[in-house]
Motif scaffolding. Structure first.
Motif, PDB file in Angstrom:
ATOM      1  N   PRO A 309      37.206 -39.072  24.421  1.00  0.00           N
ATOM      2  CA  PRO A 309      36.938 -37.810  23.716  1.00  0.00           C
ATOM      3  C   PRO A 309      35.527 -37.277  23.933  1.00  0.00           C
ATOM      4  O   PRO A 309      35.312 -36.058  23.857  1.00  0.00           O
ATOM      5  N   MET A 312      35.791 -35.383  27.196  1.00  0.00           N
ATOM      6  CA  MET A 312      36.581 -34.177  26.971  1.00  0.00           C
ATOM      7  C   MET A 312      35.797 -33.160  26.147  1.00  0.00           C
ATOM      8  O   MET A 312      35.878 -31.942  26.398  1.00  0.00           O
ATOM      9  N   MET A 313      35.023 -33.626  25.168  1.00  0.00           N
ATOM     10  CA  MET A 313      34.229 -32.723  24.335  1.00  0.00           C
ATOM     11  C   MET A 313      33.235 -31.938  25.182  1.00  0.00           C
ATOM     12  O   MET A 313      33.100 -30.714  25.038  1.00  0.00           O
ATOM     13  N   THR A 357      45.393 -31.724  27.543  1.00  0.00           N
ATOM     14  CA  THR A 357      45.877 -32.381  26.320  1.00  0.00           C
ATOM     15  C   THR A 357      46.712 -33.604  26.660  1.00  0.00           C
ATOM     16  O   THR A 357      46.582 -34.662  26.020  1.00  0.00           O
ATOM     17  N   MET A 360      44.693 -36.645  27.670  1.00  0.00           N
ATOM     18  CA  MET A 360      44.210 -37.403  26.517  1.00  0.00           C
ATOM     19  C   MET A 360      45.357 -38.168  25.858  1.00  0.00           C
ATOM     20  O   MET A 360      45.216 -39.345  25.502  1.00  0.00           O
ATOM     21  N   TYR A 441      33.750 -39.782  16.701  1.00  0.00           N
ATOM     22  CA  TYR A 441      35.018 -39.344  16.109  1.00  0.00           C
ATOM     23  C   TYR A 441      34.770 -38.654  14.768  1.00  0.00           C
ATOM     24  O   TYR A 441      35.483 -37.718  14.402  1.00  0.00           O
ATOM     25  N   ILE A 444      33.933 -35.143  15.521  1.00  0.00           N
ATOM     26  CA  ILE A 444      35.132 -34.365  15.847  1.00  0.00           C
ATOM     27  C   ILE A 444      35.887 -33.991  14.569  1.00  0.00           C
ATOM     28  O   ILE A 444      36.340 -32.855  14.402  1.00  0.00           O
ATOM     29  N   THR A 483      35.885 -26.421  19.776  1.00  0.00           N
ATOM     30  CA  THR A 483      36.025 -27.621  20.607  1.00  0.00           C
ATOM     31  C   THR A 483      36.490 -28.792  19.757  1.00  0.00           C
ATOM     32  O   THR A 483      37.383 -29.552  20.154  1.00  0.00           O
ATOM     33  N   LEU A 487      39.986 -30.948  20.094  1.00  0.00           N
ATOM     34  CA  LEU A 487      39.998 -32.408  20.220  1.00  0.00           C
ATOM     35  C   LEU A 487      40.829 -33.052  19.115  1.00  0.00           C
ATOM     36  O   LEU A 487      41.541 -34.035  19.352  1.00  0.00           O
ATOM     37  N   ARG A 488      40.761 -32.522  17.892  1.00  0.00           N
ATOM     38  CA  ARG A 488      41.577 -33.065  16.805  1.00  0.00           C
ATOM     39  C   ARG A 488      43.060 -32.935  17.131  1.00  0.00           C
ATOM     40  O   ARG A 488      43.856 -33.846  16.865  1.00  0.00           O
ATOM     41  N   LYS A 515      42.457 -42.567  18.919  1.00  0.00           N
ATOM     42  CA  LYS A 515      42.547 -42.910  20.341  1.00  0.00           C
ATOM     43  C   LYS A 515      42.402 -44.411  20.508  1.00  0.00           C
ATOM     44  O   LYS A 515      41.617 -45.063  19.826  1.00  0.00           O
TER      45      LYS A 515
END
Length: 689
Positions: A309, A312-313, A357, A360, A441, A444, A483, A487-488, A515
Motif C-alpha cells: 500500500p 500504491m499510495m 485494484t 492489490m 495503514y 490510510i 488517495t 486505498l481503503r 493486507k
C-alpha cells in the motif's frame, strides 16, 4: 580504739580526695589537650563527620494504563517476626493454638506447609529465639490479616509478634497485571533505575529526586538528619487500554499454540489519535515457553507484501496510476530487464493483465513492479524521495529504547538499482519495523492524516496532571484524501472479495480491510531460507475505522507457505469481533430480538450478597441458587464451573491455590475436581469459554 578508727576513716577520705583530684587533673589536662593544644585536629575531625551526607532514595512513580489503572508500581513488604523471648510470652496459649495457627499460615502464606511452620516455630520457641522470621514478605494488608490469627491476635508484649517497618522494609517494583504489555512497560536494574521499555526511557522522570541526610550534633550524640527530603517521581499515564491489551494477548496466545513461531507481535492503535491501545511481544524460550523478551514491534524486518500500500499510495498520489487502469500481468512471469539473466518476478497465479485494484487484491508482485516502473524507472531515487517526503522515515519517539527506523536506501540510475526498485515496490530490500507499517495503514484509515503513534499520554505529579502529550502529526496530510479512500477500497477488496488474497480474515460481524504479507527469512549466511515471516495489517470497522492493527509471526512451525490471512488475519479478526461483542465499536449490533422470551440476565455462580445487590439496583429478577457466600471456605476443592474469572480467582486464591486461566468467558472446566482435598500452593487450571 576510737582514735584508731578515726584515723582509718580520715585516711580513706584522704585517698578518695587524692583520687578525685588526680582524676580531675587528668580531665582538665585532656580537656586542655583537646580544646586548646590539639583543637584544630578535633575541629577538623568533627567537621568531616558533620559534612558526611547520604542519599535517600525517592519513591519511584507509577506507570498507569489510559484509565488510571496501575501497571507498574512500588510495593513495600515487611518481614513478620516473633520474639519468643519477651518476658510476658503466653506459652500456654501458644501451644494450645499452634496447630490451628500453622494451618491458617499454610493456607494464606503457602511458602511453607503447615507441618513445616509447626516444626520451625516449636524449635524457635524451645530456644527462646529473639528474631524468628515467620513470613518473609508481607504487605501492610497481610499484617492486618495475620493479627486476626489465633495467638498472633495478642499484643506484642504477650505474643512477640511484630514487624520492624524501618529495619525490615523491602521495596519491590511490581506489575499488578503480570506480563501484560511488560516489554512496553520495561524493567529495573538493582539500583532501581530503568533498564528497558518506558522504565528506561522515562527513568529521569519516574525515579524522582533523591533526598539528602547530614550528620547533626544533638545532646545524645550524632544522628542522621534529613536535610533535603526525597521527591517522589512522576506518574506516567500511558495510552494502553487494559481490556484491549488483554484481548490482544489472548488472541495472540491462541494462535501461538497452533503455529509455534519463534516470536509474535500484535499492536492495536486508535485511528484518530494514534494512541497505542495494546502492544504484545512474545518470544519462544529454548524450553518452549513464550515470554516478553525482545520488543520486536520496533525492530526492522523485510515486510514483504504488507508494505505494497505504500508503493500504491505514492503512485496514486503522483498520478502514475488510477484504480481502474490496466497493467501487464506477464502471465505470472516478468523478466526485468528483458534479455538479462536475472531472477524473474513471479506471481503465484499468473494473469495476462489486471487493474491496479486487482494488483492489490491479488497481491501481485508483477502488478506493483509494473506500476512503480511506469512512474519511476528513469529516476529510481525519485520513488525513495517520495517515501521520505511522506514522513514515513521520521522517528516516532515512542519512549521505547532501541527502537529502529525504516531502512530504505537511496537508488541510482543503474540497471541494478532499477532491479532493486522493482523488489522494493513489493517489500523486499528494505527493513521496516511493524509499528511503522501499522502507522502507514492508520494513515490510510485516517484519510491521509499521518498521526504520530503515541504511547505516553500524561505525566502526573502528586495526583495532578503536570504535562499532557497532545495528539501530533508526522504529516498533517501524507497523501490526498481521495488517495486514502481509493486505498481503503482496495484493502476492502483484499479481505472481502471471494478471490482476495486476505479473504480468510473476513468477518461476518465486523467489516475488516487489510493486507497480507509473506516473506522468506534470511539466515545467518545472508541467504533466503525456506522459513517464512507472515504478517497481516489492517483496520476496522471499514465503514468508520476506529482501530488499526498489525499481527506478525516469525518463522511459524507450519509446513509449506503458511497463510498470513488465516493465522495473522485470524488474530486481528478475533480482536475485532471481541471488541464488537463488548460494544466497543461504533457499529450497530445486528442481534435479532425474540418477542416471546422474557429478557432477564443469566446469573453465573458467584458471591450471593453482591449478586443480590446488583439485581436490586437494576430492578430485575434472577435465579441466584447457584451463588453462595464467598467468605465460606473449606479444605476441599470448590466447584467454580459456571463462574466468571474474577469470582473464581477470588475463591481459589483465598484457598491458597495458584490459578492458571485459559480463555475468556465463564469457567467450563477445572483441572482439580470439586470435593477433592486441596494442598495450598497447588496450581489449578481453569478453562473459560
Amino acid at each position: 580504739m576510737e582514735t584508731r578508727n578515726r584515723n582509718h576513716i580520715l585516711l580513706r577520705y584522704a585517698l578518695v580526695i587524692v583520687g578525685v583530684l588526680v582524676f580531675s587533673v587528668a580531665i582538665v589536662k585532656k580537656a586542655a589537650d583537646t580544646c586548646i593544644i590539639h583543637a584544630d585536629k578535633w575541629n577538623e575531625k568533627a567537621a568531616r563527620m558533620l559534612s558526611v551526607t547520604h542519599e535517600v532514595m525517592p519513591e519511584r512513580g507509577d506507570i498507569l494504563a489510559q484509565n488510571g489503572e496501575v501497571m507498574a508500581t512500588n510495593m513495600t513488604y515487611y518481614r513478620a517476626l516473633i520474639d519468643f523471648g519477651v518476658p510476658k510470652f503466653k506459652s500456654r496459649e501458644f501451644n494450645d493454638s499452634l496447630k490451628t495457627l500453622c494451618k491458617l499460615l499454610g493456607k494464606y502464606f503457602p511458602e511453607r506447609t503447615p507441618a513445616a511452620y509447626e516444626k520451625a516455630m516449636r524449635t524457635a520457641f524451645l530456644r527462646k529465639k529473639r528474631y524468628f522470621v515467620l513470613v518473609r514478605e508481607i504487605t501492610g494488608r497481610d499484617y492486618e490479616l495475620l493479627k486476626t490469627f489465633p495467638f498472633l491476635r495478642h499484643s506484642t508484649q504477650y505474643s512477640g509478634f511484630h514487624i520492624d517497618p524501618e529495619r525490615e522494609k523491602i521495596v519491590k517494583r511490581e506489575k499488578p497485571y503480570g506480563t501484560m504489555a511488560s516489554r512496553a512497560i520495561g524493567g529495573l536494574d538493582e539500583t532501581f533505575h530503568g533498564n528497558s521499555g518506558l522504565e528506561k526511557a522515562l527513568d529521569s522522570l519516574l525515579y524522582g529526586i533523591p533526598g539528602k541526610t547530614v550528620k547533626k550534633q544533638i545532646p545524645s550524640g550524632m544522628v542522621d538528619w534529613v536535610a533535603e527530603p526525597p521527591r517522589r517521581g512522576l506518574d506516567v499515564k500511558t495510552t494502553i487500554d487494559v481490556d484491549i491489551q488483554d484481548i490482544t494477548e489472548q488472541a495472540l496466545l491462541q494462535t501461538i499454540e497452533e503455529t509455534q513461531p519463534e516470536f509474535a507481535v500484535a499492536i492495536v492503535m486508535e485511528v484518530e489519535t494514534g494512541d497505542i491501545k495494546a502492544m504484545s511481544n512474545l518470544s519462544r524460550l529454548p524450553g518452549g515457553e513464550y515470554v516478553e523478551t525482545v520488543n520486536n514491534a520496533v525492530q526492522g524486518y523485510e515486510p514483504g507484501s504488507v508494505v505494497k500500500p505504500l508503493s500504491m499510495m505514492i503512485a496514486l498520489d503522483d498520478g502514475v496510476i488510477r484504480p481502474h487502469d490496466v497493467v501487464n500481468g506477464h502471465d505470472g512471469v516478468f523478466r526485468y530487464p528483458a534479455g538479462m539473466k536475472v531472477r524473474p518476478i513471479t506471481d503465484t497465479h499468473g494473469r495476462a493483465s489486471m487493474t491496479a485494484t486487482e494488483a492489490m487484491k491479488y497481491s501481485s508482485n508483477i502488478g506493483l513492479s509494473e506500476i512503480i516502473l511506469r512512474g519511476y524507472e528513469r529516476n529510481p531515487d525519485e520513488f525513495v524521495q517520495r517515501i521520505y517526503k511522506s514522513g514515513f522515515m521520521e522517528p516516532f519517539d515512542l519512549c521505547i529504547p532501541g527502537a529502529a527506523r525504516p531502512t530504505i536506501r537511496h537508488l541510482k540510475s543503474t540497471v541494478q538499482d532499477r532491479i532493486n526498485l522493482t523488489r522494493m515496490s513489493y517489500g523486499y530490500t528494505t527493513k521496516i519495523p511493524p509499528i511503522y507499517t501499522l502507522a502507514l495503514y492508520n494513515t490510510i484509515a485516517n484519510d491521509g492524516q499521518f498521526v504520530k503513534p503515541r504511547l505516553v499520554k500524561e505525566l502526573i505529579r502528586d495526583g495532578v496532571t503536570d504535562t499532557v502529550f497532545d495528539i501530533s502529526y508526522i504529516r498533517k496530510q501524507a497523501c490526498k484524501p481521495e488517495t486514502a479512500r481509493a486505498l481503503r477500497n482496495m484493502l476492502y477488496a483484499v479481505v472481502n472479495d471471494d478471490d482476495g488474497a486476505g479473504r480468510r480474515a473476513r468477518s461476518k460481524k465486523v467489516t475488516i480491510a487489510g493486507k497480507t504479507g509473506t516473506v522468506r527469512t534470511i539466515g545467518v549466511d545472508g541467504k533466503y531460507e525456506t522459513r517464512y515471516r507472515i504478517t497481516f495489517c489492517g483496520f476496522f470497522p471499514y465503514e468508520n475505522p476506529q482501530y488499526s492493527c498489525i499481527v506478525l509471526l516469525g518463522k511459524p512451525n507450519l509446513p509449506g507457505m503458511p497463510s498470513a490471512g488465516y493465522y495473522c488475519g485470524g488474530v486481528l479478526k478475533k480482536i475485532a469481533e471481541t471488541l464488537y461483542s463488548m460494544g466497543r465499536l461504533d457499529v450497530p449490533m445486528d442481534i435479532p430480538s425474540d418477542s416471546t422470551s422474557v429478557r432477564s440476565p443469566a446469573i453465573l455462580k458467584g458471591d450471593i450478597a453482591e449478586t443480590r445487590q446488583v439485581l436490586q439496583h437494576l430492578g430485575v429478577r434472577g435465579d441466584v441458587t447457584q451463588c453462595r457466600d464467598m467468605e465460606v471456605y473449606c479444605d476441599s476443592m470448590p466447584d467454580v464451573c459456571g463462574m466468571g474469572a474474577r469470582d473464581a480467582l477470588y475463591i481459589l486464591e483465598r484457598e491458597g491455590l495458584n490459578v492458571n486461566i485459559q480463555g475468556r468467558g465463564k469457567v467450563v472446566e477445572q483441572s482439580i475436581p470439586s470435593g477433592k482435598v486441596i494442598q495450598p500452593g497447588t496450581t489449578v487450571i481453569l478453562k473459560l469459554k
